[in-house]
Write a protein that holds these residues in place. Structure first.
Motif, PDB file in Angstrom:
ATOM      1  N   ARG A  83     -61.778 -61.085  43.711  1.00 18.82           N
ATOM      2  CA  ARG A  83     -61.643 -62.468  43.251  1.00 18.82           C
ATOM      3  C   ARG A  83     -61.897 -63.388  44.435  1.00 18.82           C
ATOM      4  O   ARG A  83     -61.782 -62.970  45.587  1.00 18.82           O
ATOM      5  CB  ARG A  83     -60.278 -62.700  42.610  1.00 18.82           C
ATOM      6  N   TYR A  84     -62.241 -64.628  44.146  1.00 23.75           N
ATOM      7  CA  TYR A  84     -62.492 -65.601  45.208  1.00 23.75           C
ATOM      8  C   TYR A  84     -62.177 -67.000  44.706  1.00 23.75           C
ATOM      9  O   TYR A  84     -62.032 -67.221  43.496  1.00 23.75           O
ATOM     10  CB  TYR A  84     -63.952 -65.530  45.691  1.00 23.75           C
ATOM     11  N   SER A  85     -62.084 -67.940  45.643  1.00 23.40           N
ATOM     12  CA  SER A  85     -61.878 -69.333  45.276  1.00 23.40           C
ATOM     13  C   SER A  85     -62.408 -70.245  46.368  1.00 23.40           C
ATOM     14  O   SER A  85     -62.304 -69.938  47.554  1.00 23.40           O
ATOM     15  CB  SER A  85     -60.385 -69.629  45.059  1.00 23.40           C
ATOM     16  N   PHE A  86     -62.965 -71.361  45.942  1.00 27.93           N
ATOM     17  CA  PHE A  86     -63.347 -72.444  46.849  1.00 27.93           C
ATOM     18  C   PHE A  86     -62.299 -73.554  46.818  1.00 27.93           C
ATOM     19  O   PHE A  86     -62.469 -74.571  47.467  1.00 27.93           O
ATOM     20  CB  PHE A  86     -64.707 -73.037  46.453  1.00 27.93           C
ATOM     21  N   ASP A  87     -61.260 -73.385  46.037  1.00 29.27           N
ATOM     22  CA  ASP A  87     -60.231 -74.416  45.863  1.00 29.27           C
ATOM     23  C   ASP A  87     -58.938 -74.022  46.568  1.00 29.27           C
ATOM     24  O   ASP A  87     -57.881 -73.920  45.957  1.00 29.27           O
ATOM     25  CB  ASP A  87     -59.974 -74.646  44.364  1.00 29.27           C
ATOM     26  N   VAL A  88     -59.020 -73.814  47.876  1.00 31.32           N
ATOM     27  CA  VAL A  88     -57.863 -73.403  48.667  1.00 31.32           C
ATOM     28  C   VAL A  88     -57.031 -74.643  48.984  1.00 31.32           C
ATOM     29  O   VAL A  88     -57.553 -75.648  49.457  1.00 31.32           O
ATOM     30  CB  VAL A  88     -58.314 -72.706  49.965  1.00 31.32           C
ATOM     31  N   ALA A  89     -55.743 -74.567  48.703  1.00 29.85           N
ATOM     32  CA  ALA A  89     -54.843 -75.693  48.939  1.00 29.85           C
ATOM     33  C   ALA A  89     -53.549 -75.182  49.562  1.00 29.85           C
ATOM     34  O   ALA A  89     -53.256 -73.987  49.526  1.00 29.85           O
ATOM     35  CB  ALA A  89     -54.546 -76.409  47.621  1.00 29.85           C
ATOM     36  N   THR A  90     -52.800 -76.081  50.129  1.00 36.80           N
ATOM     37  CA  THR A  90     -51.481 -75.760  50.642  1.00 36.80           C
ATOM     38  C   THR A  90     -50.453 -76.579  49.874  1.00 36.80           C
ATOM     39  O   THR A  90     -50.803 -77.557  49.204  1.00 36.80           O
ATOM     40  CB  THR A  90     -51.353 -76.088  52.150  1.00 36.80           C
ATOM     41  N   VAL A 146     -61.530 -68.393  50.008  1.00 38.67           N
ATOM     42  CA  VAL A 146     -60.816 -67.134  50.190  1.00 38.67           C
ATOM     43  C   VAL A 146     -61.430 -66.073  49.280  1.00 38.67           C
ATOM     44  O   VAL A 146     -61.910 -66.390  48.186  1.00 38.67           O
ATOM     45  CB  VAL A 146     -59.306 -67.304  49.893  1.00 38.67           C
ATOM     46  N   PHE A 147     -61.438 -64.828  49.770  1.00 37.35           N
ATOM     47  CA  PHE A 147     -61.888 -63.689  48.984  1.00 37.35           C
ATOM     48  C   PHE A 147     -60.801 -62.626  49.052  1.00 37.35           C
ATOM     49  O   PHE A 147     -60.202 -62.408  50.111  1.00 37.35           O
ATOM     50  CB  PHE A 147     -63.190 -63.106  49.554  1.00 37.35           C
ATOM     51  N   GLU A 148     -60.555 -61.951  47.940  1.00 35.12           N
ATOM     52  CA  GLU A 148     -59.622 -60.822  47.892  1.00 35.12           C
ATOM     53  C   GLU A 148     -60.326 -59.634  47.255  1.00 35.12           C
ATOM     54  O   GLU A 148     -60.947 -59.775  46.207  1.00 35.12           O
ATOM     55  CB  GLU A 148     -58.407 -61.130  47.023  1.00 35.12           C
ATOM     56  N   GLY A 149     -60.226 -58.487  47.891  1.00 34.59           N
ATOM     57  CA  GLY A 149     -60.769 -57.257  47.327  1.00 34.59           C
ATOM     58  C   GLY A 149     -59.705 -56.186  47.303  1.00 34.59           C
ATOM     59  O   GLY A 149     -58.926 -56.060  48.251  1.00 34.59           O
ATOM     60  N   ASP A 150     -59.652 -55.428  46.224  1.00 34.01           N
ATOM     61  CA  ASP A 150     -58.669 -54.363  46.066  1.00 34.01           C
ATOM     62  C   ASP A 150     -59.341 -52.998  46.181  1.00 34.01           C
ATOM     63  O   ASP A 150     -60.375 -52.749  45.546  1.00 34.01           O
ATOM     64  CB  ASP A 150     -57.992 -54.450  44.696  1.00 34.01           C
ATOM     65  N   PHE A 151     -58.715 -52.123  46.976  1.00 32.22           N
ATOM     66  CA  PHE A 151     -59.163 -50.750  47.150  1.00 32.22           C
ATOM     67  C   PHE A 151     -57.996 -49.821  46.841  1.00 32.22           C
ATOM     68  O   PHE A 151     -56.835 -50.227  46.922  1.00 32.22           O
ATOM     69  CB  PHE A 151     -59.652 -50.526  48.581  1.00 32.22           C
TER      70      PHE A 151
END
Length: 103
Positions: free
Chosen positions: A39-46, A56-61
């Motif tokens: 999954r990924y997003s260009f809408d990173v917020a705090t 951000v990118f997330e990959g699951d292994f």
């Protein structure tokens, strides 16, 4: 489960980053051996203040060994080398085993 996270800093050309990432980089990622989900997003917020990352990118292994094998594979090396084509602001790559929790 083992997670790989890529945190991208603000690039010099955000439009190029978005276009290249979706059009060229993600198709490489989709065929990464051993990748179970991503999954990924260009809408990173705090919750407060300005976000230090642009995307951000997330990959699951399955586990750390599967992630290491994927990264060391010829395809994984192509994925890593491609980052220079769009991430002009740099990237931080982290990984960790995921601990399941219950509510």
């Amino acid at each position: 489960m083992h997670k790989l996270v890529v945190l991208y800093s603000e690039p010099s050309d955000p439009d190029h980053f978005r276009d290249y990432y979706v059009t060229n980089h993600l198709p490489l990622v989709m065929n990464w051996p051993g990748l179970l989900a991503w999954r990924y997003s260009f809408d990173v917020a705090t919750t407060e203040g300005e976000a230090p990352y642009f995307a951000v990118f997330e990959g699951d292994f399955a586990d750390a060994a599967a992630m290491a094998a994927a990264r060391a594979s010829p395809h994984g090396q192509r994925v890593a080398a491609d980052v220079a084509n769009y991430a002009t602001g740099g990237a931080v790559v982290i990984h960790y085993p995921v601990q399941d929790g219950t509510g």
